[in-house]
Write a protein that holds these residues in place. Structure first.
Motif, PDB file in Angstrom:
ATOM      1  N   MET A 220      62.449 -25.912  27.421  1.00 25.31           N
ATOM      2  CA  MET A 220      62.251 -24.529  27.812  1.00 25.31           C
ATOM      3  C   MET A 220      63.118 -24.215  29.032  1.00 25.31           C
ATOM      4  O   MET A 220      63.270 -25.034  29.922  1.00 25.31           O
ATOM      5  N   ALA A 221      63.630 -23.018  29.035  1.00 29.14           N
ATOM      6  CA  ALA A 221      64.463 -22.545  30.137  1.00 29.14           C
ATOM      7  C   ALA A 221      63.752 -21.380  30.820  1.00 29.14           C
ATOM      8  O   ALA A 221      62.878 -20.733  30.233  1.00 29.14           O
ATOM      9  N   THR A 222      64.149 -21.119  32.052  1.00 28.62           N
ATOM     10  CA  THR A 222      63.595 -20.000  32.809  1.00 28.62           C
ATOM     11  C   THR A 222      64.726 -19.114  33.282  1.00 28.62           C
ATOM     12  O   THR A 222      65.764 -19.603  33.727  1.00 28.62           O
ATOM     13  N   LEU A 223      64.511 -17.805  33.198  1.00 30.92           N
ATOM     14  CA  LEU A 223      65.460 -16.816  33.686  1.00 30.92           C
ATOM     15  C   LEU A 223      64.721 -15.867  34.597  1.00 30.92           C
ATOM     16  O   LEU A 223      63.674 -15.328  34.226  1.00 30.92           O
ATOM     17  N   ARG A 224      65.241 -15.683  35.788  1.00 22.96           N
ATOM     18  CA  ARG A 224      64.699 -14.706  36.731  1.00 22.96           C
ATOM     19  C   ARG A 224      65.677 -13.543  36.760  1.00 22.96           C
ATOM     20  O   ARG A 224      66.876 -13.741  36.956  1.00 22.96           O
ATOM     21  N   ALA A 225      65.151 -12.331  36.551  1.00 26.93           N
ATOM     22  CA  ALA A 225      66.047 -11.186  36.453  1.00 26.93           C
ATOM     23  C   ALA A 225      65.384  -9.916  36.961  1.00 26.93           C
ATOM     24  O   ALA A 225      64.158  -9.787  36.951  1.00 26.93           O
ATOM     25  N   ARG A 226      66.251  -9.005  37.384  1.00 35.27           N
ATOM     26  CA  ARG A 226      65.820  -7.651  37.734  1.00 35.27           C
ATOM     27  C   ARG A 226      66.220  -6.753  36.576  1.00 35.27           C
ATOM     28  O   ARG A 226      67.398  -6.691  36.215  1.00 35.27           O
ATOM     29  N   LEU A 227      65.248  -6.080  35.989  1.00 35.93           N
ATOM     30  CA  LEU A 227      65.502  -5.119  34.930  1.00 35.93           C
ATOM     31  C   LEU A 227      65.404  -3.731  35.540  1.00 35.93           C
ATOM     32  O   LEU A 227      64.434  -3.423  36.242  1.00 35.93           O
ATOM     33  N   THR A 228      66.405  -2.908  35.294  1.00 34.73           N
ATOM     34  CA  THR A 228      66.416  -1.541  35.800  1.00 34.73           C
ATOM     35  C   THR A 228      66.349  -0.595  34.610  1.00 34.73           C
ATOM     36  O   THR A 228      67.182  -0.662  33.706  1.00 34.73           O
ATOM     37  N   PHE A 229      65.348   0.277  34.642  1.00 35.90           N
ATOM     38  CA  PHE A 229      65.067   1.179  33.534  1.00 35.90           C
ATOM     39  C   PHE A 229      65.440   2.616  33.898  1.00 35.90           C
ATOM     40  O   PHE A 229      64.818   3.204  34.782  1.00 35.90           O
ATOM     41  N   PRO A 230      66.419   3.210  33.204  1.00 35.46           N
ATOM     42  CA  PRO A 230      66.692   4.624  33.420  1.00 35.46           C
ATOM     43  C   PRO A 230      65.577   5.488  32.806  1.00 35.46           C
ATOM     44  O   PRO A 230      64.735   4.994  32.048  1.00 35.46           O
ATOM     45  N   GLU A 231      65.606   6.759  33.115  1.00 36.78           N
ATOM     46  CA  GLU A 231      64.527   7.683  32.730  1.00 36.78           C
ATOM     47  C   GLU A 231      64.156   7.619  31.248  1.00 36.78           C
ATOM     48  O   GLU A 231      62.981   7.591  30.899  1.00 36.78           O
ATOM     49  N   ASN A 232      65.142   7.581  30.375  1.00 33.82           N
ATOM     50  CA  ASN A 232      64.836   7.629  28.946  1.00 33.82           C
ATOM     51  C   ASN A 232      64.246   6.327  28.395  1.00 33.82           C
ATOM     52  O   ASN A 232      63.931   6.243  27.220  1.00 33.82           O
ATOM     53  N   THR A 233      64.070   5.314  29.235  1.00 35.44           N
ATOM     54  CA  THR A 233      63.520   4.037  28.768  1.00 35.44           C
ATOM     55  C   THR A 233      62.183   3.672  29.402  1.00 35.44           C
ATOM     56  O   THR A 233      61.555   2.704  28.985  1.00 35.44           O
ATOM     57  N   VAL A 234      61.723   4.434  30.369  1.00 35.55           N
ATOM     58  CA  VAL A 234      60.568   4.039  31.184  1.00 35.55           C
ATOM     59  C   VAL A 234      59.259   3.976  30.396  1.00 35.55           C
ATOM     60  O   VAL A 234      58.455   3.077  30.618  1.00 35.55           O
ATOM     61  N   LYS A 235      59.037   4.851  29.467  1.00 35.88           N
ATOM     62  CA  LYS A 235      57.714   4.967  28.848  1.00 35.88           C
ATOM     63  C   LYS A 235      57.461   4.012  27.684  1.00 35.88           C
ATOM     64  O   LYS A 235      56.329   3.843  27.263  1.00 35.88           O
ATOM     65  N   ARG A 236      58.484   3.366  27.168  1.00 36.10           N
ATOM     66  CA  ARG A 236      58.323   2.450  26.037  1.00 36.10           C
ATOM     67  C   ARG A 236      58.029   1.031  26.546  1.00 36.10           C
ATOM     68  O   ARG A 236      58.590   0.607  27.553  1.00 36.10           O
ATOM     69  N   PRO A 237      57.189   0.254  25.873  1.00 40.45           N
ATOM     70  CA  PRO A 237      56.838  -1.095  26.341  1.00 40.45           C
ATOM     71  C   PRO A 237      57.910  -2.137  25.976  1.00 40.45           C
ATOM     72  O   PRO A 237      57.672  -3.090  25.230  1.00 40.45           O
ATOM     73  N   HIS A 238      59.096  -1.978  26.528  1.00 39.97           N
ATOM     74  CA  HIS A 238      60.224  -2.849  26.189  1.00 39.97           C
ATOM     75  C   HIS A 238      59.952  -4.318  26.481  1.00 39.97           C
ATOM     76  O   HIS A 238      60.316  -5.186  25.678  1.00 39.97           O
ATOM     77  N   ILE A 239      59.360  -4.620  27.615  1.00 38.83           N
ATOM     78  CA  ILE A 239      59.139  -6.018  27.995  1.00 38.83           C
ATOM     79  C   ILE A 239      58.231  -6.688  26.965  1.00 38.83           C
ATOM     80  O   ILE A 239      58.509  -7.799  26.501  1.00 38.83           O
ATOM     81  N   TYR A 240      57.180  -6.015  26.589  1.00 40.50           N
ATOM     82  CA  TYR A 240      56.279  -6.559  25.567  1.00 40.50           C
ATOM     83  C   TYR A 240      57.006  -6.741  24.244  1.00 40.50           C
ATOM     84  O   TYR A 240      56.919  -7.804  23.617  1.00 40.50           O
ATOM     85  N   GLU A 241      57.709  -5.704  23.794  1.00 37.70           N
ATOM     86  CA  GLU A 241      58.380  -5.755  22.497  1.00 37.70           C
ATOM     87  C   GLU A 241      59.424  -6.876  22.429  1.00 37.70           C
ATOM     88  O   GLU A 241      59.478  -7.634  21.459  1.00 37.70           O
ATOM     89  N   VAL A 242      60.250  -6.981  23.448  1.00 37.71           N
ATOM     90  CA  VAL A 242      61.287  -8.018  23.466  1.00 37.71           C
ATOM     91  C   VAL A 242      60.652  -9.402  23.577  1.00 37.71           C
ATOM     92  O   VAL A 242      61.077 -10.347  22.908  1.00 37.71           O
ATOM     93  N   GLY A 243      59.629  -9.530  24.397  1.00 38.70           N
ATOM     94  CA  GLY A 243      58.934 -10.811  24.522  1.00 38.70           C
ATOM     95  C   GLY A 243      58.357 -11.276  23.200  1.00 38.70           C
ATOM     96  O   GLY A 243      58.459 -12.450  22.840  1.00 38.70           O
ATOM     97  N   GLN A 244      57.765 -10.361  22.450  1.00 40.03           N
ATOM     98  CA  GLN A 244      57.202 -10.695  21.144  1.00 40.03           C
ATOM     99  C   GLN A 244      58.298 -11.065  20.145  1.00 40.03           C
ATOM    100  O   GLN A 244      58.156 -12.017  19.387  1.00 40.03           O
ATOM    101  N   ALA A 245      59.382 -10.311  20.154  1.00 44.57           N
ATOM    102  CA  ALA A 245      60.459 -10.530  19.190  1.00 44.57           C
ATOM    103  C   ALA A 245      61.153 -11.874  19.378  1.00 44.57           C
ATOM    104  O   ALA A 245      61.594 -12.483  18.397  1.00 44.57           O
ATOM    105  N   TYR A 246      61.251 -12.339  20.625  1.00 46.40           N
ATOM    106  CA  TYR A 246      62.024 -13.554  20.909  1.00 46.40           C
ATOM    107  C   TYR A 246      61.181 -14.684  21.494  1.00 46.40           C
ATOM    108  O   TYR A 246      61.722 -15.639  22.047  1.00 46.40           O
ATOM    109  N   ASP A 247      59.861 -14.588  21.364  1.00 45.98           N
ATOM    110  CA  ASP A 247      58.957 -15.641  21.818  1.00 45.98           C
ATOM    111  C   ASP A 247      59.202 -15.989  23.284  1.00 45.98           C
ATOM    112  O   ASP A 247      59.363 -17.153  23.647  1.00 45.98           O
ATOM    113  N   ILE A 248      59.241 -14.957  24.117  1.00 45.15           N
ATOM    114  CA  ILE A 248      59.457 -15.118  25.550  1.00 45.15           C
ATOM    115  C   ILE A 248      58.125 -14.938  26.282  1.00 45.15           C
ATOM    116  O   ILE A 248      57.397 -13.970  26.038  1.00 45.15           O
TER     117      ILE A 248
END
Length: 80
Positions: free
Chosen positions: A1-29
């Motif tokens: 297993m690897a670890t990545l530490r990152a800053r995610l910056t969300f512009p206005e048109n992306t703030v309301k969608r649960p991107h972190i959850y969706e991407v985590g589920q899609a890629y087993d993160i």
């Protein structure tokens, strides 16, 4: 297993969608939000993500394809 530490910056048109959850589920993160600041029109999140190296790269690509900026963070993400 690897670890990545990152800053995610969300512009206005992306703030309301649960991107972190969706991407985590899609890629087993497994992710941990370390610090965040989100408003109705902008947001940033410091994440610590754990998963297979290939899946972490795919997750970064998925965030970027959604208009989210991903910048690596060195050291302890709580301190940044």
């Amino acid at each position: 297993m690897a670890t990545l530490r990152a800053r995610l910056t969300f512009p206005e048109n992306t703030v309301k969608r649960p991107h972190i959850y969706e991407v985590g589920q899609a890629y087993d993160i497994v992710w941990s939000v370390r610090t965040a600041n989100v408003t109705a029109d902008f947001g940033w999140v410091h994440l610590e993500m754990t998963g297979e190296e290939e899946n972490l790269q795919k997750a970064v690509e998925a965030f970027e394809s959604r208009g989210i900026t991903v910048a690596p963070i060195e050291g302890d993400v709580v301190a940044n």
